[in-house]
Design a protein around this motif. Structure first.
Motif, short mmCIF file in Angstrom:
data_model
loop_
_atom_site.label_atom_id
_atom_site.label_comp_id
_atom_site.label_asym_id
_atom_site.label_seq_id
_atom_site.Cartn_x
_atom_site.Cartn_y
_atom_site.Cartn_z
N SER A 41 0.84 -1.19 0.00
CA SER A 41 0.00 0.00 0.00
C SER A 41 0.87 1.24 0.00
N LEU A 42 0.42 2.25 -0.69
CA LEU A 42 1.17 3.50 -0.77
C LEU A 42 0.24 4.67 -0.45
N GLU A 55 11.35 9.40 11.50
CA GLU A 55 11.31 8.61 12.75
C GLU A 55 9.95 8.75 13.44
N GLU A 56 9.42 9.97 13.48
CA GLU A 56 8.12 10.19 14.14
C GLU A 56 7.01 9.44 13.42
N ILE A 57 7.04 9.43 12.09
CA ILE A 57 6.01 8.73 11.32
C ILE A 57 6.14 7.23 11.53
N SER A 58 7.35 6.69 11.43
CA SER A 58 7.57 5.25 11.58
C SER A 58 7.18 4.77 12.98
N GLU A 59 7.57 5.52 14.01
CA GLU A 59 7.24 5.13 15.39
C GLU A 59 5.75 5.16 15.65
N GLY A 67 5.26 -4.14 8.60
CA GLY A 67 6.46 -4.59 7.91
C GLY A 67 7.46 -3.44 7.80
N ASP A 68 8.23 -3.45 6.72
CA ASP A 68 9.18 -2.37 6.50
C ASP A 68 8.43 -1.11 6.05
N ILE A 69 8.50 -0.08 6.88
CA ILE A 69 7.82 1.18 6.56
C ILE A 69 8.82 2.10 5.86
N VAL A 70 8.49 2.47 4.64
CA VAL A 70 9.37 3.36 3.87
C VAL A 70 8.72 4.74 3.82
N VAL A 71 9.41 5.73 4.37
CA VAL A 71 8.89 7.10 4.41
C VAL A 71 9.76 7.97 3.49
N GLN A 72 9.13 8.59 2.51
CA GLN A 72 9.85 9.42 1.55
C GLN A 72 9.24 10.82 1.49
N ILE A 81 4.28 7.21 2.02
CA ILE A 81 4.48 6.17 3.03
C ILE A 81 4.12 4.83 2.40
N ARG A 82 5.14 3.95 2.26
CA ARG A 82 4.90 2.64 1.68
C ARG A 82 4.90 1.58 2.78
#
Length: 304
Positions: A41-42, A55-59, A67-72, A81-82
């Protein structure tokens, strides 16, 4: 008259370096495949007043086991946010969480979702297969078309060799954007989507059109016996089409640069792929494809 065929080894060297670096980039870094090809999902959204850190978004989203959260980050306050594929209920909960975290940082800092994509593993696998098949089909169809179109010009080269020269130029035009996006994916986390495949197919169509213009002039000049030998005929033909090819490509690239700068995130990298591919295609049509014909004719004469 510009002596283009005379210095063909220089053009081969430049193309060889670019293609070699592109292949190396692809082999070392690979392509950063997006949701379309990997599944997942994107979410693309924007914070109204203040951007949150990665870091704030991932936490804040860790509790959902995504799973692996990719923030760009994108622009001043936008963010991609993937995450892995989630249900619609989880999707809505994620939006609520992002909004709550944003408001804690600033009472006016709401998170507004701009777009959302979700692709399952089976769909992404099918799309990857179809993308490869589409590119392969286009390349084969182009070679067959060129060979058929030049069937009446069988001397000094067979018509299929015009198709082979076109294929060499097209490989040059495809591999360079791929290499560039392998670098962008590794260093800037730029993802490859279905729009990238659409751009590559567009580049193939544009490049073969440019190459055919040059080859068609070669065919006309061969039939009119222009030039004392094949190399001179090709050189005259390239010079006759040089300005037209350059002006056409320049006008297209200027438009694409405007789209890249002002067209928004959804189309930005589609435009960038076209810019790289068209610039490479213009170079290959003038300096690579035509010179490959000359090299094949020289090789044929040596065998004789």
């Amino acid at each position: 008259m510009v002596q283009i065929t005379k210095y063909r080894n220089i053009y081969y060297y430049l193309s060889g370096v670019l293609v070699g670096l592109s292949i190396l980039s692809f082999l070392v870094f690979g392509l950063n495949l997006g949701v379309d090809f990997k599944g997942g999902s994107l979410i693309f959204g924007e914070f109204q007043t203040e951007m949150l850190s990665k870091e704030e978004i991932s936490e804040s989203l860790a509790k959902y086991e995504l799973g692996d959260i990719v923030v760009q980050p994108s622009g001043e306050r936008g963010v991609f946010i993937r995450i892995k594929e989630v249900s619609e209920d989880t999707h809505q909960e994620i939006l609520v969480t992002l909004n709550e975290v944003a408001l804690k940082k600033n009472k006016d800092n709401k998170f507004l979702q701009k777009s959302y994509e979700s692709v399952g593993p089976s769909v992404s696998s099918e799309l990857s297969s179809k993308a490869i098949n589409a590119v392969a089909f286009v390349l084969i169809a182009i070679v067959l078309f060129v060979a058929f179109a030049f069937r009446k010009v069988s001397y000094p080269l067979s018509s299929w060799k015009y198709g082979l020269a076109t294929l060499v130029a097209l490989f040059h035009d495809v591999i360079i954007p791929v290499g560039v996006f392998a670098l962008l994916g590794y260093f800037y986390n730029i993802e490859i989507s279905s729009a990238f495949i659409a751009a590559i197919l567009t580049v193939l169509g544009y490049s073969v059109h440019d190459t055919i213009i040059v080859f068609d002039r070669v065919r006309e000049n061969l039939m009119r016996n222009v030039g004392k030998d094949f190399e001179e005929t090709v050189n005259i033909s390239v010079n006759q089409t040089f300005v037209r090819s350059l002006n056409t490509s320049l006008t297209v690239v200027l438009v694409l640069i405007s789209i890249y700068l002002f067209g928004g995130e959804s189309i930005k990298y589609f435009a960038l792929t076209l810019i790289i591919g068209i610039v490479a295609g213009t170079y290959s049509s003038i300096f690579v494809g035509s010179n490959v014909l000359v090299s094949m004719e020289k090789r044929l004469n040596l065998k004789k």
